[in-house]
Design a protein around this motif. Structure first.
Motif, PDB file in Angstrom:
ATOM      1  N   GLU A  46       1.099  -1.581   0.270  1.00 17.72           N
ATOM      2  CA  GLU A  46      -0.065  -0.182  -0.272  1.00 17.72           C
ATOM      3  C   GLU A  46       0.374   0.843  -0.121  1.00 17.72           C
ATOM      4  O   GLU A  46       1.925   1.643   0.618  1.00 17.72           O
ATOM      5  CB  GLU A  46      -1.395   0.034   0.952  1.00 17.72           C
ATOM      6  CG  GLU A  46      -1.707   1.384   1.403  1.00 17.72           C
ATOM      7  CD  GLU A  46      -2.784   1.094   1.879  1.00 17.72           C
ATOM      8  OE1 GLU A  46      -3.351  -0.066   2.723  1.00 17.72           O
ATOM      9  OE2 GLU A  46      -3.796   1.710   1.784  1.00 17.72           O
ATOM     10  N   ASN A 102      -4.725   6.378  -2.212  1.00 17.57           N
ATOM     11  CA  ASN A 102      -3.718   5.166  -1.759  1.00 17.57           C
ATOM     12  C   ASN A 102      -3.406   3.780  -3.290  1.00 17.57           C
ATOM     13  O   ASN A 102      -4.542   3.735  -3.522  1.00 17.57           O
ATOM     14  CB  ASN A 102      -3.780   4.095  -0.293  1.00 17.57           C
ATOM     15  CG  ASN A 102      -3.146   5.549   0.589  1.00 17.57           C
ATOM     16  OD1 ASN A 102      -2.453   7.115  -0.090  1.00 17.57           O
ATOM     17  ND2 ASN A 102      -3.840   5.350   1.551  1.00 17.57           N
ATOM     18  N   LEU A 103      -2.705   3.432  -3.522  1.00 18.84           N
ATOM     19  CA  LEU A 103      -2.769   2.273  -4.532  1.00 18.84           C
ATOM     20  C   LEU A 103      -2.028   1.415  -3.656  1.00 18.84           C
ATOM     21  O   LEU A 103      -1.337   1.245  -2.326  1.00 18.84           O
ATOM     22  CB  LEU A 103      -0.923   2.580  -4.937  1.00 18.84           C
ATOM     23  CG  LEU A 103      -0.677   2.136  -6.056  1.00 18.84           C
ATOM     24  CD1 LEU A 103      -1.865   1.274  -7.417  1.00 18.84           C
ATOM     25  CD2 LEU A 103       0.907   1.889  -6.571  1.00 18.84           C
ATOM     26  N   TRP A 133      -2.255   7.444 -11.042  1.00 16.88           N
ATOM     27  CA  TRP A 133      -0.424   6.974 -11.036  1.00 16.88           C
ATOM     28  C   TRP A 133      -0.084   6.476 -12.187  1.00 16.88           C
ATOM     29  O   TRP A 133      -0.718   5.939 -12.772  1.00 16.88           O
ATOM     30  CB  TRP A 133      -1.001   5.242 -10.016  1.00 16.88           C
ATOM     31  CG  TRP A 133      -1.597   5.459  -8.503  1.00 16.88           C
ATOM     32  CD1 TRP A 133      -2.760   5.594  -7.997  1.00 16.88           C
ATOM     33  CD2 TRP A 133      -0.345   6.043  -7.159  1.00 16.88           C
ATOM     34  NE1 TRP A 133      -2.596   6.143  -6.787  1.00 16.88           N
ATOM     35  CE2 TRP A 133      -0.704   6.093  -6.486  1.00 16.88           C
ATOM     36  CE3 TRP A 133       1.136   5.618  -7.477  1.00 16.88           C
ATOM     37  CZ2 TRP A 133      -0.313   6.281  -5.280  1.00 16.88           C
ATOM     38  CZ3 TRP A 133       2.081   5.916  -6.325  1.00 16.88           C
ATOM     39  CH2 TRP A 133       1.117   6.097  -4.804  1.00 16.88           C
ATOM     40  N   TYR A 171       6.951   4.635  -8.562  1.00 16.88           N
ATOM     41  CA  TYR A 171       5.340   4.746  -8.637  1.00 16.88           C
ATOM     42  C   TYR A 171       5.043   6.223  -8.130  1.00 16.88           C
ATOM     43  O   TYR A 171       5.946   6.815  -7.040  1.00 16.88           O
ATOM     44  CB  TYR A 171       4.927   4.344  -8.059  1.00 16.88           C
ATOM     45  CG  TYR A 171       4.968   2.714  -8.285  1.00 16.88           C
ATOM     46  CD1 TYR A 171       5.838   1.799  -7.634  1.00 16.88           C
ATOM     47  CD2 TYR A 171       3.972   1.946  -9.133  1.00 16.88           C
ATOM     48  CE1 TYR A 171       5.963   0.960  -7.822  1.00 16.88           C
ATOM     49  CE2 TYR A 171       4.017   0.498  -9.374  1.00 16.88           C
ATOM     50  CZ  TYR A 171       5.009   0.166  -8.752  1.00 16.88           C
ATOM     51  OH  TYR A 171       4.958  -1.385  -9.259  1.00 16.88           O
ATOM     52  N   PHE A 221      -2.739  -3.881 -10.232  1.00 19.53           N
ATOM     53  CA  PHE A 221      -3.039  -2.631  -8.972  1.00 19.53           C
ATOM     54  C   PHE A 221      -4.589  -2.444  -9.408  1.00 19.53           C
ATOM     55  O   PHE A 221      -5.149  -2.129  -9.957  1.00 19.53           O
ATOM     56  CB  PHE A 221      -2.131  -1.722  -9.541  1.00 19.53           C
ATOM     57  CG  PHE A 221      -0.664  -2.395  -9.210  1.00 19.53           C
ATOM     58  CD1 PHE A 221       0.029  -3.009  -9.888  1.00 19.53           C
ATOM     59  CD2 PHE A 221       0.137  -1.882  -8.367  1.00 19.53           C
ATOM     60  CE1 PHE A 221       1.528  -3.020 -10.497  1.00 19.53           C
ATOM     61  CE2 PHE A 221       1.213  -2.532  -7.559  1.00 19.53           C
ATOM     62  CZ  PHE A 221       2.052  -2.785  -8.773  1.00 19.53           C
ATOM     63  N   GLU A 222      -4.428  -1.975  -7.847  1.00 22.63           N
ATOM     64  CA  GLU A 222      -6.134  -1.096  -7.353  1.00 22.63           C
ATOM     65  C   GLU A 222      -5.207   0.496  -6.447  1.00 22.63           C
ATOM     66  O   GLU A 222      -4.511   0.376  -5.962  1.00 22.63           O
ATOM     67  CB  GLU A 222      -6.712  -2.156  -7.482  1.00 22.63           C
ATOM     68  CG  GLU A 222      -6.387  -2.638  -5.704  1.00 22.63           C
ATOM     69  CD  GLU A 222      -8.198  -2.583  -5.017  1.00 22.63           C
ATOM     70  OE1 GLU A 222      -8.643  -3.466  -5.640  1.00 22.63           O
ATOM     71  OE2 GLU A 222      -8.134  -3.631  -3.519  1.00 22.63           O
ATOM     72  N   ALA A 223      -6.691   1.560  -6.570  1.00 22.09           N
ATOM     73  CA  ALA A 223      -5.489   2.400  -5.317  1.00 22.09           C
ATOM     74  C   ALA A 223      -7.827   2.829  -5.307  1.00 22.09           C
ATOM     75  O   ALA A 223      -8.814   2.466  -6.295  1.00 22.09           O
ATOM     76  CB  ALA A 223      -5.711   3.036  -6.657  1.00 22.09           C
ATOM     77  N   CYS A 228       2.040   9.489  -8.240  1.00 24.16           N
ATOM     78  CA  CYS A 228       0.832   9.725  -8.207  1.00 24.16           C
ATOM     79  C   CYS A 228       0.517  11.341  -8.004  1.00 24.16           C
ATOM     80  O   CYS A 228       1.359  12.176  -8.195  1.00 24.16           O
ATOM     81  CB  CYS A 228      -0.025   9.642  -6.197  1.00 24.16           C
ATOM     82  SG  CYS A 228      -1.286  10.568  -5.710  1.00 24.16           S
ATOM     83  N   LYS A 280      -1.551  -3.499  -4.057  1.00 20.97           N
ATOM     84  CA  LYS A 280      -1.873  -4.532  -5.118  1.00 20.97           C
ATOM     85  C   LYS A 280      -1.162  -5.410  -3.856  1.00 20.97           C
ATOM     86  O   LYS A 280      -0.480  -5.191  -2.560  1.00 20.97           O
ATOM     87  CB  LYS A 280      -0.653  -4.717  -5.191  1.00 20.97           C
ATOM     88  CG  LYS A 280      -0.205  -6.038  -6.621  1.00 20.97           C
ATOM     89  CD  LYS A 280       1.138  -6.273  -7.935  1.00 20.97           C
ATOM     90  CE  LYS A 280       0.410  -7.379  -8.582  1.00 20.97           C
ATOM     91  NZ  LYS A 280       1.785  -7.397  -9.639  1.00 20.97           N
TER      92      LYS A 280
END
Lengths: 114, 113
Positions: B20, B75-76, B35, B89, B63-65, B91, B78
């Protein structure tokens, strides 16, 4: 589509020399951007353009110049290279700011000024 | 001034660990959120984006956010990272109808086998 292309990929300059970093996009994007990336500092916007004939300063424009005579091309000029301009330069483009301004990036130019 | 904060500058994980990465922004109006990922020696590529609708956004490579408006965060995450996720990475926030994106300073992720 080639997307966003940049030349050269690498360049070493001596202090006081000048050069032009080339950026071309073939996506018919109106918006184009120049960033520099330094370790741990993220991306800093140098100049940007919202269309042919229109340019504006970003966060760190000093020591650089740009022009936008066509939709496709957005060259970045360094007139008197300084060691502080050693960096990786990325060009980006986007179609529109409406709906988010998703930017597409070129492969970058790594510039060293000695 | 509008800004984007990525609090984790350098994250080191083992493969299969959960990830995260934090992203907070300072802008009170409508925003679009991104992202981007930069693999070693490569240019930035879009990982995922939020424009409107479901605040949980799914991107490439698992990936998800999650956009939490009340916390000004994006927030990212996985669930299980791989060695190939080693990258930096970024943002980015598009505030309102601004002409440009505002980028965070980036988070360097290293994943060890």
């Amino acid at each position: 589509n080639a997307g966003v292309t940049q030349t050269p990929k690498f360049r070493i300059l001596k202090i006081g020399q000048s050069m032009t970093l080339q950026c071309t996009q073939d996506m018919n994007h109106n918006y184009m951007y120049w960033y520099r990336q330094d370790p741990g500092m993220g991306l800093k916007l140098i100049y940007y353009s919202v269309g042919a004939g229109i340019t504006d300063k970003g966060e760190v424009p000093n020591g650089y110049n740009v022009s936008r005579s066509t939709t496709e091309d957005f060259p970045l000029r360094l007139e008197l290279a300084a060691p502080s301009q050693t960096s990786v330069y990325f060009c980006a483009s986007s179609y529109s700011i409406a709906g988010g301004n998703e930017q597409f990036f070129g492969p970058g130019t790594r510039l060293t000024v000695l | 001034a509008q800004s984007v904060s990525q609090h984790n500058h350098h994250v080191i994980l083992s493969e299969a660990a959960s990830l995260e990465l934090g992203c907070n922004y300072s802008y009170g109006g409508t925003v679009n959120l991104f992202w981007y990922v930069q693999y070693p020696g490569q240019h930035l590529q879009l990982l995922l984006k939020y424009f409107s609708g479901d605040p949980l956004v799914k991107g490439i490579k698992g990936f998800e956010a999650e956009f939490i408006k009340s916390k000004f965060s994006f927030n990212l995450r996985k669930p299980s990272v791989q060695w190939s996720d080693t990258a930096e990475y970024f943002c980015a926030v598009h505030p309102g109808f601004a002409d440009k994106l505002i980028f965070g300073t980036g988070t360097r992720l290293q994943v060890f086998p």
